[in-house]
Structure formats: structure tokens, C-alpha cells
Enzyme design. Sequence first.
Site, PDB file in Angstrom:
ATOM      1  N   LYS A   1      12.835  19.299  15.957  1.00 41.54           N
ATOM      2  CA  LYS A   1      13.082  19.018  14.541  1.00 41.54           C
ATOM      3  C   LYS A   1      13.872  20.189  13.917  1.00 41.54           C
ATOM      4  CE  LYS A   1       8.998  16.037  14.073  1.00 41.54           C
ATOM      5  NZ  LYS A   1       7.664  15.884  13.421  1.00 41.54           N
TER       6      LYS A   1
ATOM      7  N   TYR B   1      11.168   6.525  11.440  1.00 41.64           N
ATOM      8  CA  TYR B   1       9.818   6.701  10.892  1.00 41.64           C
ATOM      9  C   TYR B   1       9.377   5.502  10.043  1.00 41.64           C
ATOM     10  CZ  TYR B   1       9.412  11.601  12.421  1.00 41.64           C
ATOM     11  OH  TYR B   1       9.307  12.753  13.175  1.00 41.64           O
TER      12      TYR B   1
ATOM     13  N   ASN C   1       6.242  20.830  12.020  1.00 35.70           N
ATOM     14  CA  ASN C   1       5.577  20.894  13.331  1.00 35.70           C
ATOM     15  C   ASN C   1       6.540  20.873  14.527  1.00 35.70           C
ATOM     16  OD1 ASN C   1       6.158  18.194  13.199  1.00 35.70           O
ATOM     17  ND2 ASN C   1       4.040  17.477  13.280  1.00 35.70           N
TER      18      ASN C   1
ATOM     19  N   HIS D   1       9.063  16.335  17.966  1.00 36.26           N
ATOM     20  CA  HIS D   1       8.609  14.938  17.975  1.00 36.26           C
ATOM     21  C   HIS D   1       8.495  14.453  19.413  1.00 36.26           C
ATOM     22  CE1 HIS D   1       8.462  10.587  17.300  1.00 36.26           C
ATOM     23  NE2 HIS D   1       9.341  10.502  18.281  1.00 36.26           N
TER      24      HIS D   1
ATOM     25  N   GLU E   1      13.017   4.351  20.594  1.00 36.67           N
ATOM     26  CA  GLU E   1      13.582   5.548  19.962  1.00 36.67           C
ATOM     27  C   GLU E   1      14.806   6.061  20.727  1.00 36.67           C
ATOM     28  OE1 GLU E   1      10.128   8.078  19.587  1.00 36.67           O
ATOM     29  OE2 GLU E   1       9.214   6.737  18.116  1.00 36.67           O
TER      30      GLU E   1
HETATM   31  P1  ADP Z   1       3.177  12.685  15.446  1.00 39.81           P
HETATM   32  O1  ADP Z   1       4.521  13.310  15.149  1.00 39.81           O
HETATM   33  O2  ADP Z   1       2.209  13.710  15.983  1.00 39.81           O
HETATM   34  O3  ADP Z   1       3.276  11.440  16.295  1.00 39.81           O
HETATM   35  P2  ADP Z   1       2.698  10.964  13.077  1.00 39.81           P
HETATM   36  O4  ADP Z   1       3.395   9.847  13.775  1.00 39.81           O
HETATM   37  O5  ADP Z   1       1.365  10.698  12.473  1.00 39.81           O
HETATM   38  O6  ADP Z   1       2.519  12.252  14.035  1.00 39.81           O
HETATM   39  O7  ADP Z   1       3.635  11.529  11.920  1.00 39.81           O
HETATM   40  C1  ADP Z   1       5.000  11.699  12.146  1.00 39.81           C
HETATM   41  C2  ADP Z   1       5.442  12.985  11.491  1.00 39.81           C
HETATM   42  O8  ADP Z   1       5.302  12.865  10.074  1.00 39.81           O
HETATM   43  C3  ADP Z   1       4.630  14.223  11.853  1.00 39.81           C
HETATM   44  O9  ADP Z   1       5.011  14.815  13.090  1.00 39.81           O
HETATM   45  C4  ADP Z   1       4.916  15.128  10.679  1.00 39.81           C
HETATM   46  O10 ADP Z   1       6.239  15.712  10.791  1.00 39.81           O
HETATM   47  C5  ADP Z   1       4.963  14.125   9.533  1.00 39.81           C
HETATM   48  N1  ADP Z   1       3.650  14.018   8.880  1.00 39.81           N
HETATM   49  C6  ADP Z   1       2.572  13.317   9.293  1.00 39.81           C
HETATM   50  N2  ADP Z   1       1.533  13.463   8.469  1.00 39.81           N
HETATM   51  C7  ADP Z   1       1.958  14.291   7.486  1.00 39.81           C
HETATM   52  C8  ADP Z   1       1.369  14.856   6.323  1.00 39.81           C
HETATM   53  N3  ADP Z   1       0.101  14.573   5.983  1.00 39.81           N
HETATM   54  N4  ADP Z   1       2.109  15.676   5.548  1.00 39.81           N
HETATM   55  C9  ADP Z   1       3.391  15.954   5.863  1.00 39.81           C
HETATM   56  N5  ADP Z   1       4.026  15.460   6.953  1.00 39.81           N
HETATM   57  C10 ADP Z   1       3.317  14.643   7.756  1.00 39.81           C
END
Ligand code: ADP
Length: 169
Positions: free
Chosen positions: A29, A69, A132, A135, A146
Site C-alpha cells: 500500500k 474494496y 497497515n 493487502h 483481484e
Molecule cells: P484485510 O486487509 O486484513 O483483509 P479488511 O478486508 O477487513 O482487512 O479491510 C480492508 C482494509 O480496509 C484494511 O486492510 C485496512 O486498510 C482498511 N480498514 C479496515 N478496517 C478499518 C478501520 N476500522 N479503520 C480504518 N481502515 C480500516
Amino acid sequence: ARNSNETGIFLPHLVASMEQVEETYIMVKPDGVQRGLVGEIISRFEKKGFKLIGLKLFQCPKDLAEEHYKDLNSKPFFPKLIEYITSGPVVCMAWEGAGVVASARKLIGSTDPLQAEPGTIRGDLAVQTGRNVVHGSDSPENGKREIGLWFKEGELCQWTPAQAQWLRE
Ligand code: ADP
């Protein structure tokens, strides 16, 4: 077709070593790129033994981020998520291997980096869910979806890594 040998001839003695080959979409990211973590993140998947079949630096347009997303579009953080993902270049990767989808999720760690185990990418390199660094697709179906979204035809490479026989018996 991936599970047949290169001649396309079915050889029963190969069956035991044939596992279902999957593909996953991994993305560094914008925060990972800005923080100089591209090499470190690629390295984790490379060292594990998965096969890189697609790689590019890319500035993501808003409509692609929204499509990627789309399952989260009703979440309160969605607008900020789209802003984040489009805020700078990302590194798009397609990785291949048996079990690569679930294994990549383990290597990445929990969504919230403070909950992610040490040793995982997020556990070692990040502190907040909204930053974080990486992805990874959550299912083989989403892996295919994707990779189809982020890569054009002709951008993926099929090749045989020289180390293949040292990774699998
Ligand atoms: P992952 O990336 O671990 O599969 P999710 O699919 O739940 O997690 O969410 C996609 C992305 O959206 C996360 O990696 C993060 O960048 C963002 N995200 C998820 N939950 C939150 C939150 N509560 N606040 C801010 N960003 C979030």
C-alpha cells in the site's frame, strides 16, 4: 491445465505431488512504498518459496480502488480507505503456489497491526489499521478477481523457477 505437465500428457506418477495451485493478489500500500518497505515485503513472499508471476509500481485511480474494496463501501472508514489507497503509488503483485492465499494471509498478519503477531509483516512493520502497509486476497476466488482487476492481459509471466525441485518433493 496447470496441474498437467508441460506436454499436456497426464502422468499418474506425478499425481502425488500435485497440489491445487492458487493465485493471490498482494499489494504494498502507499504507506509501504513511502516508508521504503517494498523490498522487505516482496522478500517475505520470495523467501517463503512462492512464485512471483506479476509485479508493477502503479498509481491507483479512484474507480479501481472503489471496485477493489466494494464489499466495504458501506463502512464508515470507506472514504478514508479510498483516499489512502489512491494517495501514492502502490506495488501490485500476483503470487502463485499451492496454498498461497491462506499462507500469504498468515505472513501478513491481522488487519490491526497491534493485534498482528510479531514475525508477520503487519506485526513487525506497522502500528495502525488505517496504515497497515500491505493487502492480501482473502480467498482463491478473490485472488483471481483481484489479479483480474489490477493486471492487464500480458502483464503476468509464466515461468519455471530453478529452485522448484528444492521446494517440493
Ligand atoms: P484485510 O486487509 O486484513 O483483509 P479488511 O478486508 O477487513 O482487512 O479491510 C480492508 C482494509 O480496509 C484494511 O486492510 C485496512 O486498510 C482498511 N480498514 C479496515 N478496517 C478499518 C478501520 N476500522 N479503520 C480504518 N481502515 C480500516
